[in-house]
Design an enzyme around this catalytic site. Structure first.
Site, PDB file in Angstrom:
ATOM      1  N   TYR A  43       0.826  -1.202   0.000  1.00  9.13           N
ATOM      2  CA  TYR A  43       0.000   0.000   0.000  1.00  9.13           C
ATOM      3  C   TYR A  43       0.862   1.255   0.000  1.00  9.13           C
ATOM      4  CZ  TYR A  43       0.871   0.967   4.983  1.00  9.13           C
ATOM      5  OH  TYR A  43       1.462   1.275   6.180  1.00  9.13           O
ATOM      6  N   LYS A 100       6.408  -1.797   2.015  1.00  5.83           N
ATOM      7  CA  LYS A 100       5.223  -1.204   2.649  1.00  5.83           C
ATOM      8  C   LYS A 100       4.071  -2.192   2.473  1.00  5.83           C
ATOM      9  CE  LYS A 100       3.112   3.379   3.270  1.00  5.83           C
ATOM     10  NZ  LYS A 100       3.321   3.586   4.691  1.00  5.83           N
ATOM     11  N   GLU A 155      12.544   2.971  13.922  1.00  9.00           N
ATOM     12  CA  GLU A 155      11.668   4.037  13.438  1.00  9.00           C
ATOM     13  C   GLU A 155      10.426   4.079  14.308  1.00  9.00           C
ATOM     14  OE1 GLU A 155      10.051   3.232   9.504  1.00  9.00           O
ATOM     15  OE2 GLU A 155      10.119   1.084   9.879  1.00  9.00           O
ATOM     16  N   LEU A 174      11.176   1.510   7.002  1.00  3.87           N
ATOM     17  CA  LEU A 174      10.538   1.953   5.766  1.00  3.87           C
ATOM     18  C   LEU A 174      11.291   3.198   5.307  1.00  3.87           C
ATOM     19  CD1 LEU A 174       8.049   1.494   3.874  1.00  3.87           C
ATOM     20  CD2 LEU A 174       7.066   3.456   5.055  1.00  3.87           C
TER      21      LEU A 174
HETATM   22  N1  PLP Z   1       7.748   4.366   8.857  1.00  6.47           N
HETATM   23  C1  PLP Z   1       6.580   3.711   8.926  1.00  6.47           C
HETATM   24  C2  PLP Z   1       6.527   2.388   9.633  1.00  6.47           C
HETATM   25  C3  PLP Z   1       5.420   4.262   8.342  1.00  6.47           C
HETATM   26  O1  PLP Z   1       4.267   3.595   8.397  1.00  6.47           O
HETATM   27  C4  PLP Z   1       5.505   5.528   7.716  1.00  6.47           C
HETATM   28  C5  PLP Z   1       4.333   6.150   7.095  1.00  6.47           C
HETATM   29  O2  PLP Z   1       3.297   5.611   6.996  1.00  6.47           O
HETATM   30  C6  PLP Z   1       6.732   6.176   7.692  1.00  6.47           C
HETATM   31  C7  PLP Z   1       7.844   5.563   8.258  1.00  6.47           C
HETATM   32  C8  PLP Z   1       6.879   7.522   7.043  1.00  6.47           C
HETATM   33  O3  PLP Z   1       6.909   7.373   5.635  1.00  6.47           O
HETATM   34  P1  PLP Z   1       6.460   8.565   4.680  1.00  6.47           P
HETATM   35  O4  PLP Z   1       7.329   9.732   5.006  1.00  6.47           O
HETATM   36  O5  PLP Z   1       6.725   8.022   3.329  1.00  6.47           O
HETATM   37  O6  PLP Z   1       5.032   8.820   4.962  1.00  6.47           O
END
Ligand code: PLP
Length: 279
Positions: A33, A147, A179, A203
């Site tokens: 997703y 993701k 994270e 991620l």
């Molecule tokens: N890490 C995780 C586990 C996330 O679910 C998200 C965003 O949904 C992020 C980091 C931040 O990613 P982004 O900056 O692409 O929204």
């Protein structure tokens, strides 16, 4: 204004958007997703999100049903139909419908879903004061760079957040900060912004990459390496990055005050340059 749903190529009212119980997304969490938000009606960093969707799908050997140009067309159409001032766009691709068997067949037709809903940005006062976080063990699998819709560990972490009445869970794997449950985590140590390196443990956040670039153009040094949980507590500043949280100061972790308990100067600078980037 309507919440918009799009399923396998057609826009339908959200209530009519249905997927089979034999969908592998439902049976196995076999899917990927993306979440994109709009600023003034314009999807932000759409290319980077679609590139990550491609990478996630490829990592799971999942057929990407649309080209980036086709996805962009569907997203813009969805945003137009929803007509919200600020919208949150959710894209999901699963391996599709098949009799339940862990192994998949090569000719499965993916199920593609998109929703466009109203997005309520964080209150300015929350941005100004910063938020509280807690740490929790990172119990996720070894490919957090994908993701995937398999979010059980994140679900459990966010439930802990809800029960503890804090804002975010900072995940710790073998003593190292990876994270947040729904965000990336950055700390400031002696004027340098430090964040976990890209790889299977995190991620690769779209916002993370933008903020690292902004830091460099602001003359703030950056390092991509893991910091320990104890370094987190003693950092000068801690902040989160993400599509929904943007750049958000963390002023307490596990009840311990970070810095002087207010958003620090580097966090504020990066939050301001991020705000002007999206503006
Ligand atoms: N890490 C995780 C586990 C996330 O679910 C998200 C965003 O949904 C992020 C980091 C931040 O990613 P982004 O900056 O692409 O929204």
């Amino acid at each position: 204004m309507p919440n918009v749903a799009f399923i396998n190529g057609a826009f339908v009212p959200l209530a009519d958007a249905k997927v089979s119980i034999e969908d592998r997304g439902f049976q196995f969490g076999d899917g990927v997703y993306e979440v994109i938000r709009t600023y003034k009606g314009c999807p932000f960093s759409i290319e980077a999100h679609l590139a990550r969707l491609d990478r996630s799908a490829a990592a799971l050997d999942l057929t990407q049903p649309y080209s980036r140009a086709e996805w962009t067309g569907h997203i813009l159409e969805g945003v137009k139909r929803a007509a919200y001032p600020e919208a949150k766009i959710y894209l999901q691709i699963t391996r599709g419908v098949a009799p339940r068997d862990h192994a998949y067949s090569d000719d499965a037709t993916p199920t593609v879903v998109m929703t466009v809903r109203e997005f309520h940005p964080l209150d300015r006062s929350v941005q100004a004061t910063g938020v509280e976080a807690m740490t929790t063990e990172d119990i996720r699998w070894g490919r957090c760079d994908i993701k995937s819709v398999n979010l059980l560990a994140n679900v459990l972490a966010r439930q802990q957040v809800k029960q503890a009445r804090v804002f975010e869970a900072i995940l710790v794997n073998s003593g190292l900060v990876t994270e947040g449950a729904v965000s990336n985590v950055m700390v400031v140590q002696g004027g340098t912004v430090v964040t976990a390196p890209e790889g299977p443990r995190i991620l690769s956040g779209v916002t993370r990459a933008i903020v690292l670039d902004l830091a460099l153009s602001e003359g703030v040094s950056t390092q991509e390496r893991f910091v320990s949980q104890s370094d987190l507590y003693t950092a000068d500043e801690v902040f989160l990055t993400g599509t929904t949280v943007e750049v958000l100061a963390v002023i307490r972790v596990d009840g311990k005050v970070i810095g002087d308990g207010r958003p620090g100067p580097i966090t504020q600078r990066l939050a301001a340059s991020f705000a002007s980037r999206v503006g």
